[in-house]
Design an enzyme around this catalytic site. Structure first.
Site, short mmCIF file in Angstrom:
data_model
loop_
_atom_site.label_atom_id
_atom_site.label_comp_id
_atom_site.label_asym_id
_atom_site.label_seq_id
_atom_site.Cartn_x
_atom_site.Cartn_y
_atom_site.Cartn_z
N GLY A 1 -19.52 -26.16 32.18
CA GLY A 1 -20.16 -27.27 31.46
C GLY A 1 -21.19 -27.96 32.32
O GLY A 1 -21.61 -27.45 33.36
N ASN A 2 -21.62 -29.13 31.88
CA ASN A 2 -22.58 -29.92 32.67
C ASN A 2 -22.23 -31.40 32.52
O ASN A 2 -21.33 -31.76 31.77
CB ASN A 2 -24.02 -29.62 32.22
CG ASN A 2 -24.24 -29.97 30.77
OD1 ASN A 2 -24.23 -31.13 30.40
ND2 ASN A 2 -24.45 -28.96 29.93
N ARG A 3 -22.95 -32.25 33.23
CA ARG A 3 -22.56 -33.66 33.31
C ARG A 3 -23.20 -34.54 32.24
O ARG A 3 -23.17 -35.76 32.35
CB ARG A 3 -22.87 -34.21 34.71
CG ARG A 3 -22.04 -33.55 35.81
CD ARG A 3 -22.08 -34.34 37.10
NE ARG A 3 -23.41 -34.41 37.64
CZ ARG A 3 -24.13 -35.52 37.71
NH1 ARG A 3 -23.66 -36.66 37.26
NH2 ARG A 3 -25.34 -35.51 38.23
N SER A 4 -23.76 -33.95 31.20
CA SER A 4 -24.35 -34.80 30.16
C SER A 4 -23.24 -35.60 29.46
O SER A 4 -22.24 -35.04 29.01
CB SER A 4 -25.09 -33.94 29.13
OG SER A 4 -25.46 -34.75 28.04
N ALA B 1 -27.82 -31.10 26.56
CA ALA B 1 -27.95 -30.20 27.70
C ALA B 1 -27.18 -28.92 27.35
O ALA B 1 -25.96 -28.95 27.20
CB ALA B 1 -27.38 -30.85 28.95
#
Ligand code: PMT
Length: 420
Positions: free
Chosen positions: A214-217, A281
């Site tokens: 995943g990502n930090r959005s 994102a």
């Protein structure tokens, strides 16, 4: 919009400055009405400087202009943050022994309160009964949050963060938008009759039943755009990927998790929309295979190699398909430090993806993702920078929507678009 921010006497009063600031930066006319007790925690000069308006507290000042009712009558929205147990009790009983109490009683505007107190006071049956009474009357209650309180104790009672309060407050107005002359309702906002699709949050690509890439959005920027568009009268579809914040009111929410789900939701929602804004994102790659069982460590192995395959580029697919009448707005999240090279990357991304507008923000460990503020440039046709914006994500959202509203002026509204 004309917003009254009431501040009552609790230590969280210092955080109310953030509420006032976010509302001012979002373009609202803000009048602060503190109680006498609130001024023991935060000074009048601070509130006047941040709100850009005189601050009144005394019921017997400005009698000639009937101030005790005038402030409430002129309000489009009243936000009380923090709301102490004492103030909540007074509100529930319609007491008006100070300027704030009079202001609330004299107003027909939506009322939003952000309680803040110690856990025992919050849980007290008297407070709970008062809160229920207010909720039954349609007052929006934001929080309290759970966490560290003023002393060593922790639990429910912390005032919610300013951006959460502002978001809930604007949602409570139910999409009313305003012009510089005064109050207008959603049907008259500058995006009234427009259908806008926004993606927000970060996709998650599962590896096995318990893990994902995943990502930090957090979804803050996309949600702020959805909220601001709603407040300006648009009909908003929010495609929400794993939001870390609350969903906005008044929007059609489509929840997704992976890039493939986001793609399907966007393709469905985008058809016939006036504008599509891709703030999510999206993972460029996903695991080639999803393990049915939790991936286990093998004895003696030195590491694990994952095979990834490319995800579709959703924005590019929308940009390269015929999209007459739909303004396509992409984002670019770049770690480039040099401002000129950052713009060059953004211009290239706008071209490559076929977007009409591209909003570029620098991202890093502490910038862009998950933060409450943002700094962006908006690139238009020919790579021209059409706006430079910075401030709270809500104020950046409004600035982006100013550019979109301007770009849409030559297009008929979506009802007409659908009819074509
Ligand atoms: O959510 P917050 O915590 O508030 O953070 C906000 C944000 C930094 C996530 C937001 O402002 C932002 O920059 N969003 C876009 C993030 C991104 O994916 O950027 P990108 O440069 O990798 O992609 C460019 C554009 O293509 C984006 O509009 C993206 O949505 C889109 N894309 C990317 C990959 C892909 N496979 N499909 C896409 O559609």
């Amino acid at each position: 919009m004309n917003v009254v921010v009431g501040i009552t006497g609790g230590i969280a009063a210092y955080k109310a400055v953030g509420v006032v600031r976010a509302l001012v930066l979002a373009g609202h006319e803000v009048h602060v009405v503190p109680t006498e007790a609130a001024l023991r925690f935060v000074g009048r000069p601070t509130l006047e400087a941040i709100s850009r308006n005189p601050v009144h507290v005394d019921l017997y000042e400005g009698v000639a202009e009937v101030r005790h009712v005038a402030i409430g009558q002129a309000a489009d929205l009243i936000v009380i943050a923090p709301a102490t147990a004492n103030t909540i009790a007074k509100l529930a009983n319609g007491l008006a022994d100070d300027l704030l109490g009079n202001t609330v009683l004299a107003s027909e505007a939506p009322l939003v309160i952000a309680p803040a107190m110690h856990t025992e006071m919050w849980r007290n049956p008297a407070t709970q009964a008062n809160v229920s009474t207010l909720a039954e009357r349609g007052v929006t209650i934001v929080g309290p949050a759970v966490g560290q309180l003023t002393g060593a104790d922790s639990g429910p009672g912390r005032m919610e963060e300013p951006e959460v309060i502002v978001r809930a407050a604007l949602a409570a107005v139910g999409g009313r938008a305003e012009d510089s002359a005064g109050r207008r309702d959603a049907a008259q906002g500058d995006l009234a009759g427009r259908r806008i699709v926004v993606s927000a949050g970060g996709t998650r690509e599962p590896l096995d039943p318990v893990r994902f890439l995943g990502n930090r959005s957090s979804g803050k920027q996309g949600v702020a755009i959805a909220e601001a568009a709603r407040a300006r009268g648009a009909e908003v579809t929010l495609v929400a990927a794993n939001l870390e914040i609350g969903e906005p009111g008044g929007c059609d929410i489509r929840r997704v998790s992976t890039a493939l789900e986001l793609r399907e939701a966007m393709q469905t929602a985008a058809a016939g929309a006036d504008a599509v804004i891709m703030a999510a994102a999206v993972a460029d790659y996903r695991p080639a295979a999803i393990s049915e069982a939790k991936i286990k460590k093998e004895p003696g192995d030195a590491g694990l190699t994952l095979e990834l395959v490319r995800n579709p580029d959703i924005l590019a697919e929308l940009g390269h398909a015929p999209h007459d009448g739909t303004l396509l707005v992409g984002f670019a999240a770049e770690t480039e430090n040099d401002p000129e090279r950052l713009l060059a990357l953004a211009r290239a991304k706008r071209e490559a993806k076929g977007a009409d507008l591209l909003v570029v923000n620098r991202v890093g460990w502490t910038e862009g993702f998950a933060s409450d503020e943002n700094r962006v440039s908006v690139i238009g046709a020919g790579g021209v920078v059409v706006a430079e914006l910075h401030g709270s994500k809500l104020s950046v959202a409004d600035g982006i929507l100013d550019v979109i509203a301007e770009a849409l002026t030559d297009h008929p509204a979506s009802e007409d678009t659908h009819a074509r």
